[in-house]
Motif scaffolding. Sequence first.
Motif, PDB file in Angstrom:
ATOM      1  N   ARG A 164      47.178   0.383  30.974  1.00  0.00           N
ATOM      2  CA  ARG A 164      46.935  -0.934  30.413  1.00  0.00           C
ATOM      3  C   ARG A 164      45.575  -1.434  30.864  1.00  0.00           C
ATOM      4  O   ARG A 164      45.302  -1.536  32.063  1.00  0.00           O
ATOM      5  CB  ARG A 164      48.047  -1.901  30.858  1.00  0.00           C
ATOM      6  CG  ARG A 164      48.166  -3.127  29.977  1.00  0.00           C
ATOM      7  CD  ARG A 164      49.404  -3.920  30.326  1.00  0.00           C
ATOM      8  NE  ARG A 164      50.625  -3.116  30.226  1.00  0.00           N
ATOM      9  CZ  ARG A 164      51.791  -3.479  30.755  1.00  0.00           C
ATOM     10  NH1 ARG A 164      51.900  -4.600  31.427  1.00  0.00           N
ATOM     11  NH2 ARG A 164      52.834  -2.688  30.616  1.00  0.00           N
ATOM     12  N   ILE A 165      44.726  -1.714  29.914  1.00  0.00           N
ATOM     13  CA  ILE A 165      43.381  -2.201  30.204  1.00  0.00           C
ATOM     14  C   ILE A 165      43.298  -3.648  29.773  1.00  0.00           C
ATOM     15  O   ILE A 165      43.718  -3.978  28.659  1.00  0.00           O
ATOM     16  CB  ILE A 165      42.318  -1.386  29.439  1.00  0.00           C
ATOM     17  CG1 ILE A 165      42.481   0.105  29.726  1.00  0.00           C
ATOM     18  CG2 ILE A 165      40.917  -1.852  29.800  1.00  0.00           C
ATOM     19  CD1 ILE A 165      41.598   0.956  28.847  1.00  0.00           C
ATOM     20  N   THR A 166      42.733  -4.470  30.629  1.00  0.00           N
ATOM     21  CA  THR A 166      42.535  -5.858  30.232  1.00  0.00           C
ATOM     22  C   THR A 166      41.066  -6.204  30.252  1.00  0.00           C
ATOM     23  O   THR A 166      40.287  -5.657  31.031  1.00  0.00           O
ATOM     24  CB  THR A 166      43.331  -6.834  31.133  1.00  0.00           C
ATOM     25  OG1 THR A 166      43.135  -8.159  30.657  1.00  0.00           O
ATOM     26  CG2 THR A 166      42.854  -6.733  32.576  1.00  0.00           C
ATOM     27  N   GLY A 167      40.710  -7.080  29.345  1.00  0.00           N
ATOM     28  CA  GLY A 167      39.340  -7.554  29.257  1.00  0.00           C
ATOM     29  C   GLY A 167      39.335  -8.779  28.378  1.00  0.00           C
ATOM     30  O   GLY A 167      40.355  -9.116  27.766  1.00  0.00           O
ATOM     31  N   SER A 168      38.200  -9.459  28.318  1.00  0.00           N
ATOM     32  CA  SER A 168      38.132 -10.646  27.473  1.00  0.00           C
ATOM     33  C   SER A 168      38.369 -10.231  26.026  1.00  0.00           C
ATOM     34  O   SER A 168      38.164  -9.085  25.648  1.00  0.00           O
ATOM     35  CB  SER A 168      36.765 -11.296  27.616  1.00  0.00           C
ATOM     36  OG  SER A 168      35.792 -10.466  27.021  1.00  0.00           O
ATOM     37  N   ASP A 169      38.814 -11.165  25.234  1.00  0.00           N
ATOM     38  CA  ASP A 169      39.091 -10.829  23.839  1.00  0.00           C
ATOM     39  C   ASP A 169      37.861 -10.277  23.142  1.00  0.00           C
ATOM     40  O   ASP A 169      37.957  -9.382  22.313  1.00  0.00           O
ATOM     41  CB  ASP A 169      39.666 -12.054  23.099  1.00  0.00           C
ATOM     42  CG  ASP A 169      38.834 -13.303  23.346  1.00  0.00           C
ATOM     43  OD1 ASP A 169      37.664 -13.172  23.758  1.00  0.00           O
ATOM     44  OD2 ASP A 169      39.351 -14.411  23.130  1.00  0.00           O
ATOM     45  N   VAL A 170      36.689 -10.791  23.515  1.00  0.00           N
ATOM     46  CA  VAL A 170      35.472 -10.322  22.849  1.00  0.00           C
ATOM     47  C   VAL A 170      35.224  -8.850  23.164  1.00  0.00           C
ATOM     48  O   VAL A 170      35.009  -8.033  22.269  1.00  0.00           O
ATOM     49  CB  VAL A 170      34.264 -11.172  23.288  1.00  0.00           C
ATOM     50  CG1 VAL A 170      32.984 -10.573  22.744  1.00  0.00           C
ATOM     51  CG2 VAL A 170      34.435 -12.597  22.824  1.00  0.00           C
ATOM     52  N   TYR A 171      35.265  -8.500  24.449  1.00  0.00           N
ATOM     53  CA  TYR A 171      35.036  -7.099  24.783  1.00  0.00           C
ATOM     54  C   TYR A 171      36.143  -6.226  24.227  1.00  0.00           C
ATOM     55  O   TYR A 171      35.902  -5.111  23.777  1.00  0.00           O
ATOM     56  CB  TYR A 171      34.929  -6.924  26.304  1.00  0.00           C
ATOM     57  CG  TYR A 171      33.637  -7.477  26.852  1.00  0.00           C
ATOM     58  CD1 TYR A 171      32.439  -7.195  26.229  1.00  0.00           C
ATOM     59  CD2 TYR A 171      33.622  -8.276  27.988  1.00  0.00           C
ATOM     60  CE1 TYR A 171      31.250  -7.707  26.714  1.00  0.00           C
ATOM     61  CE2 TYR A 171      32.444  -8.790  28.480  1.00  0.00           C
ATOM     62  CZ  TYR A 171      31.258  -8.507  27.839  1.00  0.00           C
ATOM     63  OH  TYR A 171      30.086  -9.006  28.318  1.00  0.00           O
ATOM     64  N   ALA A 172      37.368  -6.726  24.295  1.00  0.00           N
ATOM     65  CA  ALA A 172      38.476  -5.932  23.792  1.00  0.00           C
ATOM     66  C   ALA A 172      38.296  -5.611  22.313  1.00  0.00           C
ATOM     67  O   ALA A 172      38.613  -4.514  21.867  1.00  0.00           O
ATOM     68  CB  ALA A 172      39.787  -6.673  24.014  1.00  0.00           C
ATOM     69  N   ALA A 173      37.755  -6.552  21.578  1.00  0.00           N
ATOM     70  CA  ALA A 173      37.626  -6.338  20.142  1.00  0.00           C
ATOM     71  C   ALA A 173      36.329  -5.639  19.771  1.00  0.00           C
ATOM     72  O   ALA A 173      36.288  -4.855  18.821  1.00  0.00           O
ATOM     73  CB  ALA A 173      37.706  -7.675  19.409  1.00  0.00           C
ATOM     74  N   MET A 174      35.269  -5.881  20.525  1.00  0.00           N
ATOM     75  CA  MET A 174      33.946  -5.431  20.082  1.00  0.00           C
ATOM     76  C   MET A 174      33.477  -4.155  20.754  1.00  0.00           C
ATOM     77  O   MET A 174      32.659  -3.432  20.197  1.00  0.00           O
ATOM     78  CB  MET A 174      32.917  -6.543  20.357  1.00  0.00           C
ATOM     79  CG  MET A 174      33.365  -7.905  19.860  1.00  0.00           C
ATOM     80  SD  MET A 174      32.888  -8.204  18.153  1.00  0.00           S
ATOM     81  CE  MET A 174      32.636  -9.967  18.206  1.00  0.00           C
ATOM     82  N   ILE A 175      33.916  -3.916  21.960  1.00  0.00           N
ATOM     83  CA  ILE A 175      33.373  -2.781  22.704  1.00  0.00           C
ATOM     84  C   ILE A 175      34.429  -1.725  22.981  1.00  0.00           C
ATOM     85  O   ILE A 175      34.191  -0.538  22.811  1.00  0.00           O
ATOM     86  CB  ILE A 175      32.742  -3.284  24.023  1.00  0.00           C
ATOM     87  CG1 ILE A 175      31.489  -4.090  23.701  1.00  0.00           C
ATOM     88  CG2 ILE A 175      32.416  -2.117  24.937  1.00  0.00           C
ATOM     89  CD1 ILE A 175      30.743  -4.539  24.931  1.00  0.00           C
ATOM     90  N   LEU A 176      35.607  -2.156  23.361  1.00  0.00           N
ATOM     91  CA  LEU A 176      36.628  -1.175  23.762  1.00  0.00           C
ATOM     92  C   LEU A 176      36.994  -0.177  22.660  1.00  0.00           C
ATOM     93  O   LEU A 176      37.177   1.008  22.963  1.00  0.00           O
ATOM     94  CB  LEU A 176      37.877  -1.894  24.269  1.00  0.00           C
ATOM     95  CG  LEU A 176      37.842  -2.278  25.748  1.00  0.00           C
ATOM     96  CD1 LEU A 176      39.191  -2.866  26.157  1.00  0.00           C
ATOM     97  CD2 LEU A 176      37.529  -1.062  26.609  1.00  0.00           C
ATOM     98  N   PRO A 177      37.109  -0.587  21.405  1.00  0.00           N
ATOM     99  CA  PRO A 177      37.549   0.402  20.409  1.00  0.00           C
ATOM    100  C   PRO A 177      36.696   1.672  20.398  1.00  0.00           C
ATOM    101  O   PRO A 177      37.228   2.778  20.414  1.00  0.00           O
ATOM    102  CB  PRO A 177      37.446  -0.372  19.093  1.00  0.00           C
ATOM    103  CG  PRO A 177      37.731  -1.776  19.485  1.00  0.00           C
ATOM    104  CD  PRO A 177      37.047  -1.942  20.835  1.00  0.00           C
ATOM    105  N   ASP A 178      35.378   1.517  20.415  1.00  0.00           N
ATOM    106  CA  ASP A 178      34.509   2.697  20.429  1.00  0.00           C
ATOM    107  C   ASP A 178      34.785   3.570  21.652  1.00  0.00           C
ATOM    108  O   ASP A 178      34.888   4.800  21.568  1.00  0.00           O
ATOM    109  CB  ASP A 178      33.032   2.272  20.457  1.00  0.00           C
ATOM    110  CG  ASP A 178      32.529   2.016  19.041  1.00  0.00           C
ATOM    111  OD1 ASP A 178      33.292   2.289  18.097  1.00  0.00           O
ATOM    112  OD2 ASP A 178      31.388   1.553  18.913  1.00  0.00           O
ATOM    113  N   ILE A 179      34.885   2.910  22.787  1.00  0.00           N
ATOM    114  CA  ILE A 179      35.072   3.662  24.022  1.00  0.00           C
ATOM    115  C   ILE A 179      36.411   4.392  24.002  1.00  0.00           C
ATOM    116  O   ILE A 179      36.518   5.543  24.419  1.00  0.00           O
ATOM    117  CB  ILE A 179      34.974   2.704  25.232  1.00  0.00           C
ATOM    118  CG1 ILE A 179      33.555   2.138  25.316  1.00  0.00           C
ATOM    119  CG2 ILE A 179      35.367   3.408  26.513  1.00  0.00           C
ATOM    120  CD1 ILE A 179      33.371   1.119  26.430  1.00  0.00           C
ATOM    121  N   LEU A 180      37.409   3.734  23.481  1.00  0.00           N
ATOM    122  CA  LEU A 180      38.733   4.360  23.467  1.00  0.00           C
ATOM    123  C   LEU A 180      38.797   5.508  22.466  1.00  0.00           C
ATOM    124  O   LEU A 180      39.581   6.446  22.640  1.00  0.00           O
ATOM    125  CB  LEU A 180      39.799   3.311  23.159  1.00  0.00           C
ATOM    126  CG  LEU A 180      39.906   2.203  24.214  1.00  0.00           C
ATOM    127  CD1 LEU A 180      41.048   1.260  23.891  1.00  0.00           C
ATOM    128  CD2 LEU A 180      40.073   2.796  25.615  1.00  0.00           C
TER     129      LEU A 180
END
Lengths: 298, 298
Positions: free
Chosen positions: A101-117
Amino acid sequence: MDWKNVTFDWNQARAVLATAEQGSLSAAAAALGQTQPTLSRQVAAFETALKVTVFERVGRGLTLTPAGAELINHLQDMRDAALGLSLAASGQSQDLEGEVRITGSDVYAAMILPDILTQLRRVAPNLIIDVVADNQIQDLQRREADIAIRHVRPEQPELIARLIGHASGSFYAHQSYLDRHGIPRTVEELSACDFIGLADVDRMIDYFKPLGIHVTANQFKARSANGVVAWELAKAGLGVLPMSDLVAQDCPGMVRLMPDLKMLSFPFWLTTHRELHTSARIRIVFDHLADALRSYVN
Amino acid sequence: MDWKNVTFDWNQARAVLATAEQGSLSAAAAALGQTQPTLSRQVAAFETALKVTVFERVGRGLTLTPAGAELINHLQDMRDAALGLSLAASGQSQDLEGEVRITGSDVYAAMILPDILTQLRRVAPNLIIDVVADNQIQDLQRREADIAIRHVRPEQPELIARLIGHASGSFYAHQSYLDRHGIPRTVEELSACDFIGLADVDRMIDYFKPLGIHVTANQFKARSANGVVAWELAKAGLGVLPMSDLVAQDCPGMVRLMPDLKMLSFPFWLTTHRELHTSARIRIVFDHLADALRSYVN
DNA sequence: TTATCTGTATACGTTTTTGCATGGATTGGA
DNA sequence: TCCAATCCATGCAAAAACGTATACAGATAA
């Protein structure tokens, strides 16, 4: 492919490298989890097979011959590749499964995490990643999440934190807003703009002051506690919003205001609980996030 | 160094790569000089050890799983390093000893070969290299030399020849000569210069004509059949000499005349006799010369 | 010098790995 | 559909590699 030149015993090659680096057969044996006689025979067999005297037996300890020294780089290359193989294999391992389970601000979760994942999926396909997008900081010790991406260092000394780097932020507005209100070129002009409000407008006002920007609450004509929504409001031309440059830079239509304005740069922390040390599952995600975020920041 | 991640069986890793590249356990076994059951067990053991299913057993033949595909690059890296090790080891082998006779023009023998042979010494320290510096072409079939560096392709089809590339030549004169006579900027001015003669002055005159340079025998005020001597005469300021750019470019004081003049470029041939196929000694020198000369030419 | 410590080489019994032979399974063509 | 060819897995005996125990050699310190 002609395999004839590669059919020497690769394990013997490893034994030679370990011996060269550890300085003795005994130390190499200990490092490799084998016994000294085994190493002795492997090294001797390697020398016989390739007809090269790699070590000079000089009393206690062995010394590399010049011929052996010429081979070490290649042996290290082999070892490095083997290490890469090992890492990749541990990612692909069927044992490496379960949820992280990874947590981050909604902005990072939506804008940056998808690519990384997406990259992570290739490296560790059997993991299930749960993204907790919340601007409240989750409590890792209570296992509300395993890994947190935050801009603050965690207070609890029990948590493991790694500083990834520093990111910068700027004020952004959509071109359509600027067409109507003009481009602010001074802090005074910026202070006269409409703003998009995030969770706590008063905190934003206080945050702007040291930058020389003085605004009042009623300049925040549109508000949302959700960062992604706020960003969309800004994209709709409803006003100015401070945003991480990382997120904003690839967004067409959004204009970075006053690039000379020194906004505070904020640190990137990756945090996890102690299980990092015992869980390959968490470790591989943590390491991959650290690598990927570092390349985003730099 | 932590060896724990590298203590899987490297020979099993090779078996996996061979199977992946050859397409079947049987073919891999044949390529590696082992038997199919051995490969079968090695691949299975590798999968068990690293807990990764590399192949999908689908009827006849095996197919790489996505997880396996992620590992192949690392396996290839290991193989490439092993190949490099094998090459280096064959150079360092105590069996690789004896004499190799290389022939080339005196100029190349003196100006280019020493550097190349210094590198070769590192790669194959037990070889004895005999340099036959002679502007007459030696007869390889009579074993007057083992390897020849020449600008002509050998006529005898029994010889093995490899085209290395093309080198260019230019006219050179020493600064001291130019101080006295001026720098020739046209073919007419060049035709009025003093020249250094090599073996056959008449052939040089014929060689200059298609370039638009018309000279007479008595313009060759200094002569030597030895190219190195002729070059030294030119360095002493006695006149103009055509020289391979390769050789001349690192010579202080020597000025390349009329850089726009298109002199003929000439091919570089490396030639040896049939023993190349049976003698590791000759092969390693031949390959090293080819590599080194290619980097000189390009 | 001698005792001791560290390190390598070898003998021997045991474990592991290999090759051969064979059986089962799938594909392609008659 | 059946046959031949091809390929993988497994049982078994032979071969190779391994670990334990031990002997031998150089270095260090009393």
